[in-house]
Motif scaffolding. Sequence first.
Motif, PDB file in Angstrom:
ATOM      1  N   LYS A  70       0.851  -1.179   0.000  1.00  0.00           N
ATOM      2  CA  LYS A  70       0.000   0.000   0.000  1.00  0.00           C
ATOM      3  C   LYS A  70       0.890   1.233   0.000  1.00  0.00           C
ATOM      4  O   LYS A  70       2.111   1.153   0.205  1.00  0.00           O
ATOM      5  N   TYR A  71       0.289   2.381  -0.260  1.00  0.00           N
ATOM      6  CA  TYR A  71       0.988   3.641  -0.097  1.00  0.00           C
ATOM      7  C   TYR A  71       0.757   4.141   1.329  1.00  0.00           C
ATOM      8  O   TYR A  71      -0.375   4.114   1.834  1.00  0.00           O
ATOM      9  N   TYR A  72       1.825   4.593   1.963  1.00  0.00           N
ATOM     10  CA  TYR A  72       1.686   5.172   3.298  1.00  0.00           C
ATOM     11  C   TYR A  72       1.261   6.630   3.142  1.00  0.00           C
ATOM     12  O   TYR A  72       1.920   7.411   2.458  1.00  0.00           O
ATOM     13  N   ILE A  73       0.156   6.976   3.784  1.00  0.00           N
ATOM     14  CA  ILE A  73      -0.410   8.319   3.603  1.00  0.00           C
ATOM     15  C   ILE A  73      -0.168   9.220   4.804  1.00  0.00           C
ATOM     16  O   ILE A  73      -0.408  10.430   4.743  1.00  0.00           O
ATOM     17  N   GLY A  74       0.319   8.645   5.902  1.00  0.00           N
ATOM     18  CA  GLY A  74       0.629   9.442   7.077  1.00  0.00           C
ATOM     19  C   GLY A  74       1.892   8.939   7.744  1.00  0.00           C
ATOM     20  O   GLY A  74       1.999   7.743   8.040  1.00  0.00           O
ATOM     21  N   LEU A  75       2.862   9.816   7.963  1.00  0.00           N
ATOM     22  CA  LEU A  75       4.133   9.423   8.571  1.00  0.00           C
ATOM     23  C   LEU A  75       4.432  10.303   9.777  1.00  0.00           C
ATOM     24  O   LEU A  75       4.172  11.505   9.762  1.00  0.00           O
ATOM     25  N   LEU A  76       4.982   9.696  10.809  1.00  0.00           N
ATOM     26  CA  LEU A  76       5.501  10.435  11.959  1.00  0.00           C
ATOM     27  C   LEU A  76       7.014  10.454  11.858  1.00  0.00           C
ATOM     28  O   LEU A  76       7.647   9.398  11.756  1.00  0.00           O
ATOM     29  N   SER A  77       7.601  11.625  11.852  1.00  0.00           N
ATOM     30  CA  SER A  77       9.063  11.722  11.825  1.00  0.00           C
ATOM     31  C   SER A  77       9.601  11.502  13.224  1.00  0.00           C
ATOM     32  O   SER A  77       9.132  12.101  14.194  1.00  0.00           O
ATOM     33  N   LEU A  78      10.581  10.618  13.347  1.00  0.00           N
ATOM     34  CA  LEU A  78      11.196  10.306  14.630  1.00  0.00           C
ATOM     35  C   LEU A  78      12.711  10.374  14.453  1.00  0.00           C
ATOM     36  O   LEU A  78      13.309   9.518  13.798  1.00  0.00           O
ATOM     37  N   ILE A  79      13.312  11.412  15.007  1.00  0.00           N
ATOM     38  CA  ILE A  79      14.753  11.658  14.839  1.00  0.00           C
ATOM     39  C   ILE A  79      15.452  11.264  16.129  1.00  0.00           C
ATOM     40  O   ILE A  79      15.179  11.820  17.197  1.00  0.00           O
ATOM     41  N   VAL A  80      16.367  10.304  16.040  1.00  0.00           N
ATOM     42  CA  VAL A  80      17.007   9.765  17.236  1.00  0.00           C
ATOM     43  C   VAL A  80      18.513   9.677  17.039  1.00  0.00           C
ATOM     44  O   VAL A  80      18.985   9.284  15.964  1.00  0.00           O
ATOM     45  N   ASP A  81      19.262  10.051  18.064  1.00  0.00           N
ATOM     46  CA  ASP A  81      20.710   9.884  18.054  1.00  0.00           C
ATOM     47  C   ASP A  81      21.015   8.511  18.628  1.00  0.00           C
ATOM     48  O   ASP A  81      21.023   8.313  19.843  1.00  0.00           O
ATOM     49  N   SER A  82      21.234   7.546  17.757  1.00  0.00           N
ATOM     50  CA  SER A  82      21.429   6.160  18.197  1.00  0.00           C
ATOM     51  C   SER A  82      22.307   5.436  17.192  1.00  0.00           C
ATOM     52  O   SER A  82      22.338   5.769  16.019  1.00  0.00           O
ATOM     53  N   GLN A  83      23.019   4.433  17.647  1.00  0.00           N
ATOM     54  CA  GLN A  83      23.876   3.633  16.782  1.00  0.00           C
ATOM     55  C   GLN A  83      23.280   2.265  16.476  1.00  0.00           C
ATOM     56  O   GLN A  83      23.818   1.503  15.691  1.00  0.00           O
ATOM     57  N   ALA A  84      22.154   1.949  17.080  1.00  0.00           N
ATOM     58  CA  ALA A  84      21.607   0.599  16.979  1.00  0.00           C
ATOM     59  C   ALA A  84      20.854   0.367  15.679  1.00  0.00           C
ATOM     60  O   ALA A  84      20.268   1.290  15.108  1.00  0.00           O
ATOM     61  N   ASP A  85      20.870  -0.882  15.220  1.00  0.00           N
ATOM     62  CA  ASP A  85      19.999  -1.306  14.136  1.00  0.00           C
ATOM     63  C   ASP A  85      18.602  -1.553  14.702  1.00  0.00           C
ATOM     64  O   ASP A  85      18.448  -1.990  15.844  1.00  0.00           O
ATOM     65  N   ILE A  86      17.611  -1.282  13.887  1.00  0.00           N
ATOM     66  CA  ILE A  86      16.228  -1.427  14.331  1.00  0.00           C
ATOM     67  C   ILE A  86      15.590  -2.592  13.582  1.00  0.00           C
ATOM     68  O   ILE A  86      15.388  -2.534  12.371  1.00  0.00           O
ATOM     69  N   SER A  87      15.279  -3.652  14.306  1.00  0.00           N
ATOM     70  CA  SER A  87      14.581  -4.786  13.702  1.00  0.00           C
ATOM     71  C   SER A  87      13.106  -4.781  14.061  1.00  0.00           C
ATOM     72  O   SER A  87      12.280  -5.363  13.348  1.00  0.00           O
ATOM     73  N   GLU A  88      12.776  -4.124  15.167  1.00  0.00           N
ATOM     74  CA  GLU A  88      11.388  -4.021  15.604  1.00  0.00           C
ATOM     75  C   GLU A  88      11.301  -2.938  16.670  1.00  0.00           C
ATOM     76  O   GLU A  88      12.188  -2.806  17.518  1.00  0.00           O
ATOM     77  N   LEU A  89      10.241  -2.146  16.603  1.00  0.00           N
ATOM     78  CA  LEU A  89      10.068  -1.093  17.606  1.00  0.00           C
ATOM     79  C   LEU A  89       9.271  -1.669  18.781  1.00  0.00           C
ATOM     80  O   LEU A  89       8.145  -1.266  19.053  1.00  0.00           O
ATOM     81  N   ASP A  90       9.887  -2.627  19.458  1.00  0.00           N
ATOM     82  CA  ASP A  90       9.247  -3.233  20.621  1.00  0.00           C
ATOM     83  C   ASP A  90       9.657  -2.481  21.882  1.00  0.00           C
ATOM     84  O   ASP A  90      10.372  -1.483  21.825  1.00  0.00           O
ATOM     85  N   SER A  91       9.217  -2.969  23.028  1.00  0.00           N
ATOM     86  CA  SER A  91       9.484  -2.268  24.286  1.00  0.00           C
ATOM     87  C   SER A  91      10.977  -2.233  24.620  1.00  0.00           C
ATOM     88  O   SER A  91      11.480  -1.245  25.158  1.00  0.00           O
ATOM     89  N   VAL A  92      11.692  -3.298  24.273  1.00  0.00           N
ATOM     90  CA  VAL A  92      13.131  -3.341  24.556  1.00  0.00           C
ATOM     91  C   VAL A  92      13.868  -2.301  23.718  1.00  0.00           C
ATOM     92  O   VAL A  92      14.710  -1.549  24.223  1.00  0.00           O
ATOM     93  N   THR A  93      13.567  -2.257  22.419  1.00  0.00           N
ATOM     94  CA  THR A  93      14.197  -1.269  21.539  1.00  0.00           C
ATOM     95  C   THR A  93      13.866   0.144  22.000  1.00  0.00           C
ATOM     96  O   THR A  93      14.730   1.030  22.010  1.00  0.00           O
ATOM     97  N   TYR A  94      12.625   0.367  22.376  1.00  0.00           N
ATOM     98  CA  TYR A  94      12.227   1.689  22.833  1.00  0.00           C
ATOM     99  C   TYR A  94      13.003   2.102  24.081  1.00  0.00           C
ATOM    100  O   TYR A  94      13.533   3.210  24.154  1.00  0.00           O
ATOM    101  N   GLU A  95      13.073   1.213  25.069  1.00  0.00           N
ATOM    102  CA  GLU A  95      13.750   1.540  26.325  1.00  0.00           C
ATOM    103  C   GLU A  95      15.246   1.777  26.118  1.00  0.00           C
ATOM    104  O   GLU A  95      15.825   2.688  26.721  1.00  0.00           O
ATOM    105  N   GLU A  96      15.866   0.976  25.260  1.00  0.00           N
ATOM    106  CA  GLU A  96      17.318   1.049  25.113  1.00  0.00           C
ATOM    107  C   GLU A  96      17.781   2.093  24.101  1.00  0.00           C
ATOM    108  O   GLU A  96      18.862   2.662  24.251  1.00  0.00           O
ATOM    109  N   GLN A  97      16.969   2.357  23.053  1.00  0.00           N
ATOM    110  CA  GLN A  97      17.458   3.173  21.953  1.00  0.00           C
ATOM    111  C   GLN A  97      16.667   4.461  21.696  1.00  0.00           C
ATOM    112  O   GLN A  97      17.187   5.358  21.042  1.00  0.00           O
TER     113      GLN A  97
END
Length: 211
Positions: free
Chosen positions: A33-60
């Motif tokens: 599908k085409y994404y029609i709404g995006l939230l910009s999220l700018i983060v100073d982080s070195q980690a790779d993102i495989s999933e925006l789960d609770s662990v990724t959120y807390e750590e990164q």
Amino acid sequence: MKTILPILLICIMSLSGCAVTSTSTVKVNQPEKYYIGLLSLIVDSQADISELDSVTYEEQIRGKFNNLENHRYRKQLEKTLLRNFERPNAQTRLVKSSDIFDINTDFTYSQFLAKLRETGVDGILFVKQSNYWYSTNYTTVLHNNVATTTSSDQPNAAFHAYLIDTHTLKPVWYADSKVYGVSAGYDTLNNHLARILFNKLRKDKYILARR
């Protein structure tokens, strides 16, 4: 010819001061599908993102996307992302995270998700700057058969960008982008980044825009 040659040489040598952008993209999931709404999220982080789960959120992410330290940089990048993604021919709404999340305020993972859902967006444009360095640029000017060379330091930057689906909270698209040799500060680097992200997402059919 004596007049034209120096001008041509100046133009050719000055090209070294122009911006060069190198970007490679990966379609993690083929666009359904085409994404029609995006939230910009700018983060100073070195980690790779495989999933925006609770662990990724807390750590990164927690405390890094609305902190005071990088506020000026994030504000400028969000501004230029908005300008590029909501251009007249685009059909994508971009929501700045700074308009949703108060600065220097702590949000738990559940609070973050709740405010994300309230925006009604179907994607997160997650951007992180992974490196920033300087290189020396040389410019040669020929005048009256005398060549003069000057040098200047040019900033370069490397970025990683993810398009994360808000339903699965997993990346569906990834971009590795480098911007070289911009004779200005981070604002110009951000402008080049925002333009290339918009064009790549459109080319890969994740967002829709009339040509």
